[in-house]
Design an enzyme around this catalytic site. Structure first.
Site, PDB file in Angstrom:
ATOM      1  NE  ARG A 283      -8.105  -8.061   3.867  1.00 47.13           N
ATOM      2  CZ  ARG A 283      -7.203  -7.138   3.591  1.00 47.13           C
ATOM      3  NH1 ARG A 283      -6.900  -6.369   2.703  1.00 47.13           N
ATOM      4  NH2 ARG A 283      -6.488  -7.112   4.752  1.00 47.13           N
ATOM      5  CB  VAL A 284     -12.735  -3.854   2.386  1.00 44.40           C
ATOM      6  CG1 VAL A 284     -12.306  -2.581   2.652  1.00 44.40           C
ATOM      7  CG2 VAL A 284     -13.886  -4.289   1.340  1.00 44.40           C
ATOM      8  N   GLY A 285      -9.570  -4.173   3.323  1.00 43.27           N
ATOM      9  CA  GLY A 285      -8.655  -4.120   4.464  1.00 43.27           C
ATOM     10  C   GLY A 285      -8.653  -2.670   5.012  1.00 43.27           C
ATOM     11  CG  ASP A 286      -5.445  -0.771   6.635  1.00 41.12           C
ATOM     12  OD1 ASP A 286      -5.155  -1.791   5.588  1.00 41.12           O
ATOM     13  OD2 ASP A 286      -4.566  -0.048   7.041  1.00 41.12           O
TER      14      ASP A 286
ATOM     15  CB  THR B  33       1.687  -0.113   4.766  1.00 38.18           C
ATOM     16  OG1 THR B  33       1.851  -0.963   3.929  1.00 38.18           O
ATOM     17  CG2 THR B  33       3.105   0.046   5.485  1.00 38.18           C
ATOM     18  N   GLY B  34       0.222  -2.643   6.101  1.00 46.37           N
ATOM     19  CA  GLY B  34       0.610  -4.221   6.667  1.00 46.37           C
ATOM     20  C   GLY B  34      -1.002  -4.845   6.682  1.00 46.37           C
ATOM     21  CG  HIS B  35      -1.170  -8.475   8.167  1.00 50.23           C
ATOM     22  ND1 HIS B  35       0.145  -8.763   8.134  1.00 50.23           N
ATOM     23  CD2 HIS B  35      -1.553  -9.702   7.877  1.00 50.23           C
ATOM     24  CE1 HIS B  35       0.619  -9.804   7.419  1.00 50.23           C
ATOM     25  NE2 HIS B  35      -0.476 -10.463   7.202  1.00 50.23           N
ATOM     26  N   GLY B  36      -4.227  -5.276   7.087  1.00 53.94           N
ATOM     27  CA  GLY B  36      -5.352  -4.299   7.765  1.00 53.94           C
ATOM     28  C   GLY B  36      -6.201  -4.626   8.559  1.00 53.94           C
TER      29      GLY B  36
ATOM     30  CB  THR C 269      -0.757  -0.009   1.496  1.00 51.92           C
ATOM     31  OG1 THR C 269      -1.629  -1.308   1.189  1.00 51.92           O
ATOM     32  CG2 THR C 269      -1.793   1.301   1.491  1.00 51.92           C
TER      33      THR C 269
HETATM   34  N1  ASP Z   1      -3.179  -2.655   4.323  1.00 55.99           N
HETATM   35  C1  ASP Z   1      -3.212  -3.265   3.268  1.00 55.99           C
HETATM   36  C2  ASP Z   1      -4.495  -4.296   3.427  1.00 55.99           C
HETATM   37  O1  ASP Z   1      -4.657  -4.623   4.496  1.00 55.99           O
HETATM   38  C3  ASP Z   1      -2.479  -4.201   2.678  1.00 55.99           C
HETATM   39  C4  ASP Z   1      -1.151  -3.586   2.830  1.00 55.99           C
HETATM   40  O2  ASP Z   1      -0.637  -2.496   3.119  1.00 55.99           O
HETATM   41  O3  ASP Z   1       0.020  -4.635   2.430  1.00 55.99           O
HETATM   42  O4  ASP Z   1      -5.427  -4.222   2.405  1.00 55.99           O
END
Ligand code: ASP
Length: 334
Positions: free
Chosen positions: A223-226, A246-249, A195
């Site tokens: 699926r929708v993330g953060d 960024t990362g695990h939403g 992201t």
């Molecule tokens: N944060 C994003 C999501 O979870 C993915 C990412 O930043 O790698 O959709």
């Protein structure tokens, strides 16, 4: 061990710049550092920040800067993680999420958007042209078309097709970080280039932010993330500061991460400390093994101080206070 020693131990560059512009050492600074723009993942920043900087350096607004900045990544067909060239979901669809927020608490977001080149522009149009703040799926696509964008091909980019075929051969649904591990590409703590979240302060001292992504690779369809969730992937309070993630939403949503970072800054913590506290919260409450996930935040306050923190090592970001995009590596809990 004090912070300087820790940074030395980790071999991180840019200490002098950090000391000058970032963190608590700048508390006495009465003159805000502005304009300024920063974004997640240095390999995204080096492409996106210069475009944002061009706007900021000509007295443009932070809002225009962040929209145009992140669009560079959306337009890059070779970008694995942003825009239509990105990796698809487990059913082979590229579904895009984005959010934008300006200095007046105006917000716009889209999620599960397909075949539209610029989700961030669609998010901005949601903010500016509708009475709503969040439009998803087919409705978001119809709105984007109505606002003048084209319906693009649903074909995957060559890189994405290749990655998808590899994934199909195993056909396991796992968060991307583990997929990378299975493929013997970078280890879990080398989570990289996902992201793009960008936050900026313009010459007038106004803040804005933008966040755009294809989400987690090979996610479940729908699926929708953060990233499109205001308060999770992005938050801006023009009186205090801005943050993006960024990362695990799922973990960022669980903690209302970016809002939490801004609230910590409201309580007087430096951007770096605010990010660290939010990452600690994630580590504390996640039902997952914290070692199996990654989250990184970047933050900026009204003085132009910036900072970042990640759960694991490997998260970097780029900052412009002039033509040069400087790379920084975030400190990490694990
Ligand atoms: N944060 C994003 C999501 O979870 C993915 C990412 O930043 O790698 O959709």
């Amino acid at each position: 061990m004090n912070r300087r020693e820790i940074v030395k131990l980790l071999g991180l560059g840019g200490l002098s710049f950090y000391s000058k512009f970032g963190y608590s050492k700048n508390k006495s600074n009465k003159i805000p550092i502005k304009p300024i723009v920063l974004s997640t993942w240095h390999n995204q920043s080096i492409k996106a920040n210069p475009i944002a900087w061009q706007i900021l350096s000509q007295n443009g607004s932070a809002l225009d800067a962040v929209e145009n900045g992140v669009q560079v990544c959306e337009n890059d067909i070779n970008n694995c993680c942003v825009g239509l060239g990105a990796y698809p979901d487990r059913d082979g669809f590229v579904t895009l999420d984005a959010s934008i927020m300006n200095h007046q608490y105006e917000i716009g977001a889209v999620a599960a958007l397909e075949r539209i080149k610029s989700p961030i522009h669609t998010a901005r149009m949601v903010m500016e042209k509708t009475p709503h703040v969040f439009i998803v799926g087919k409705g978001a696509q119809d709105f984007a078309l109505n606002q003048g964008q084209n319906l693009e091909s649903s074909d995957l980019s060559p890189n994405a097709l290749n990655a998808y075929q590899n994934w199909l051969s195993k056909s396991e649904y796992q968060p991307k970080i583990n997929i990378e591990k299975n493929q013997n590409t970078p280890p879990a703590n080398e989570f990289n280039h996902d992201t793009i979240g960008m936050i900026a302060m313009d010459a007038n001292g106004n803040l804005s932010g933008a966040c755009t992504t294809s989400g987690m690779a090979f996610k479940m369809h729908g699926r929708v993330g953060d990233s499109p969730v205001i308060g999770a992937g992005l938050y801006v309070d023009n009186a205090i500061g801005a943050a993006t993630a960024t990362g695990h939403g799922e973990e960022v949503i669980r903690t209302c991460g970016s809002f939490l970072v801004v609230e910590y800054m409201r309580r007087g913590f430096s951007p770096e400390k605010a990010c660290k506290l939010a990452v600690e919260r994630i580590k504390q409450i996640t039902p997952r093994d914290p070692k199996s996930i990654q989250v990184g935040f970047i933050a900026l306050n009204k003085k132009g101080e910036f900072g970042a923190y990640a759960l694991q090592k490997g998260f970097d970001f780029g900052v412009n206070t002039n033509d040069e995009t400087k790379k920084f590596e975030a400190l990490a809990l694990i």
